[in-house]
Design a protein around this motif. Sequence first.
Motif, PDB file in Angstrom:
ATOM      1  N   LEU A   1       0.521  -1.172   0.003  1.00 58.91           N
ATOM      2  CA  LEU A   1       0.109  -0.244   0.062  1.00 58.91           C
ATOM      3  C   LEU A   1       0.532   1.346  -0.014  1.00 58.91           C
TER       4      LEU A   1
ATOM      5  N   SER B   1       2.323   1.818  -3.824  1.00 58.95           N
ATOM      6  CA  SER B   1       1.142   2.361  -4.727  1.00 58.95           C
ATOM      7  C   SER B   1       0.784   3.468  -4.353  1.00 58.95           C
TER       8      SER B   1
ATOM      9  N   GLU C   1      -1.508   4.705  -6.035  1.00 50.11           N
ATOM     10  CA  GLU C   1      -3.162   4.238  -6.118  1.00 50.11           C
ATOM     11  C   GLU C   1      -3.589   5.295  -4.988  1.00 50.11           C
TER      12      GLU C   1
ATOM     13  N   GLN D   1      -7.023   5.232  -2.483  1.00 49.74           N
ATOM     14  CA  GLN D   1      -7.496   3.522  -1.221  1.00 49.74           C
ATOM     15  C   GLN D   1      -8.384   3.515  -2.072  1.00 49.74           C
TER      16      GLN D   1
ATOM     17  N   LEU E   1      -7.364   0.894  -4.920  1.00 45.34           N
ATOM     18  CA  LEU E   1      -6.741  -0.075  -4.303  1.00 45.34           C
ATOM     19  C   LEU E   1      -8.179  -1.124  -3.867  1.00 45.34           C
TER      20      LEU E   1
ATOM     21  N   ARG F   1      -9.306  -2.570  -6.556  1.00 45.42           N
ATOM     22  CA  ARG F   1      -8.419  -3.675  -7.183  1.00 45.42           C
ATOM     23  C   ARG F   1      -7.990  -4.892  -5.482  1.00 45.42           C
TER      24      ARG F   1
ATOM     25  N   VAL G   1      -9.299  -1.813   3.118  1.00 49.12           N
ATOM     26  CA  VAL G   1      -7.971  -1.324   2.989  1.00 49.12           C
ATOM     27  C   VAL G   1      -7.309  -0.492   3.996  1.00 49.12           C
TER      28      VAL G   1
ATOM     29  N   ALA H   1      -3.069  -8.838  -4.238  1.00 49.79           N
ATOM     30  CA  ALA H   1      -2.379  -7.245  -4.754  1.00 49.79           C
ATOM     31  C   ALA H   1      -0.618  -8.057  -5.490  1.00 49.79           C
TER      32      ALA H   1
END
Length: 95
Positions: free
Chosen positions: A41, A44, A46, A48, A51, A54, A62, A85
Amino acid sequence: MSERTLTKGDPRGVFYDLFEEEEAAELVMRAQIVNALQAWLAESRENQMVLSKRLGVDKSRVSEVKHGKVEKFSLDNLVRLAQRAGLKPKLRIGV
Protein backbone atom coordinates in the motif's frame (compact mmCIF):
# COMPACT_ATOMS: atom_id res chain seq x y z
CA MET A 1 -3.73 -17.78 28.11
CA SER A 2 -1.99 -19.93 30.69
CA GLU A 3 -0.05 -18.51 33.59
CA ARG A 4 3.64 -18.25 32.83
CA THR A 5 6.62 -16.68 34.48
CA LEU A 6 8.21 -14.34 31.99
CA THR A 7 11.89 -13.85 32.61
CA LYS A 8 13.11 -13.27 29.07
CA GLY A 9 11.12 -12.77 25.89
CA ASP A 10 10.61 -15.68 23.55
CA PRO A 11 13.07 -15.32 20.65
CA ARG A 12 10.22 -16.10 18.22
CA GLY A 13 8.45 -12.87 19.16
CA VAL A 14 5.99 -11.28 21.52
CA PHE A 15 3.03 -13.33 20.31
CA TYR A 16 4.70 -16.40 21.83
CA ASP A 17 5.02 -14.54 25.13
CA LEU A 18 1.35 -13.66 25.22
CA PHE A 19 -0.52 -16.56 23.60
CA GLU A 20 -0.51 -20.33 23.40
CA GLU A 21 1.69 -21.87 20.69
CA GLU A 22 -1.09 -22.51 18.16
CA GLU A 23 -2.59 -19.03 18.40
CA ALA A 24 0.82 -17.37 18.41
CA ALA A 25 1.83 -19.17 15.21
CA GLU A 26 -1.31 -17.95 13.44
CA LEU A 27 -0.89 -14.40 14.72
CA VAL A 28 2.68 -14.32 13.45
CA MET A 29 1.55 -15.41 9.97
CA ARG A 30 -1.27 -12.87 9.94
CA ALA A 31 1.08 -10.09 11.05
CA GLN A 32 3.61 -10.99 8.34
CA ILE A 33 0.96 -10.78 5.63
CA VAL A 34 -0.42 -7.50 7.01
CA ASN A 35 3.12 -6.08 7.04
CA ALA A 36 3.62 -7.11 3.41
CA LEU A 37 0.28 -5.58 2.45
CA GLN A 38 1.16 -2.38 4.30
CA ALA A 39 4.41 -2.12 2.34
CA TRP A 40 2.49 -2.73 -0.90
CA LEU A 41 0.00 0.00 0.00
CA ALA A 42 2.79 2.43 0.90
CA GLU A 43 4.51 1.85 -2.44
CA SER A 44 1.32 2.25 -4.44
CA ARG A 45 0.57 5.54 -6.12
CA GLU A 46 -3.15 4.76 -6.27
CA ASN A 47 -5.73 6.05 -3.80
CA GLN A 48 -7.57 3.80 -1.36
CA MET A 49 -10.68 3.65 -3.53
CA VAL A 50 -8.73 2.25 -6.49
CA LEU A 51 -6.82 -0.12 -4.23
CA SER A 52 -10.04 -1.36 -2.62
CA LYS A 53 -11.45 -2.21 -6.04
CA ARG A 54 -8.22 -3.99 -6.97
CA LEU A 55 -8.36 -6.04 -3.76
CA GLY A 56 -12.11 -6.64 -4.02
CA VAL A 57 -12.89 -5.14 -0.61
CA ASP A 58 -14.44 -2.00 0.86
CA LYS A 59 -12.30 1.08 1.36
CA SER A 60 -12.65 0.59 5.12
CA ARG A 61 -10.90 -2.80 4.83
CA VAL A 62 -7.96 -1.15 3.05
CA SER A 63 -7.79 1.34 5.90
CA GLU A 64 -7.76 -1.51 8.43
CA VAL A 65 -4.80 -3.10 6.65
CA LYS A 66 -3.05 0.26 6.46
CA HIS A 67 -3.42 0.71 10.21
CA GLY A 68 -2.28 -2.83 11.05
CA LYS A 69 -5.59 -4.15 12.39
CA VAL A 70 -4.44 -7.78 12.29
CA GLU A 71 -7.34 -8.90 14.47
CA LYS A 72 -9.86 -7.80 11.83
CA PHE A 73 -8.72 -10.40 9.28
CA SER A 74 -8.64 -14.16 9.19
CA LEU A 75 -5.55 -15.86 7.84
CA ASP A 76 -7.35 -17.13 4.74
CA ASN A 77 -8.71 -13.66 3.97
CA LEU A 78 -5.24 -12.13 4.26
CA VAL A 79 -3.81 -14.76 1.92
CA ARG A 80 -6.47 -13.87 -0.65
CA LEU A 81 -5.74 -10.14 -0.32
CA ALA A 82 -2.01 -10.72 -0.68
CA GLN A 83 -2.60 -12.82 -3.80
CA ARG A 84 -4.83 -10.12 -5.30
CA ALA A 85 -2.09 -7.58 -4.57
CA GLY A 86 0.35 -9.74 -6.53
CA LEU A 87 2.45 -10.59 -3.48
CA LYS A 88 2.44 -14.37 -4.14
CA PRO A 89 2.11 -15.58 -0.54
CA LYS A 90 3.78 -18.89 0.29
CA LEU A 91 3.85 -21.11 3.33
CA ARG A 92 7.07 -22.63 4.61
CA ILE A 93 6.96 -25.31 7.28
CA GLY A 94 9.94 -25.70 9.57
CA VAL A 95 10.78 -28.61 11.82
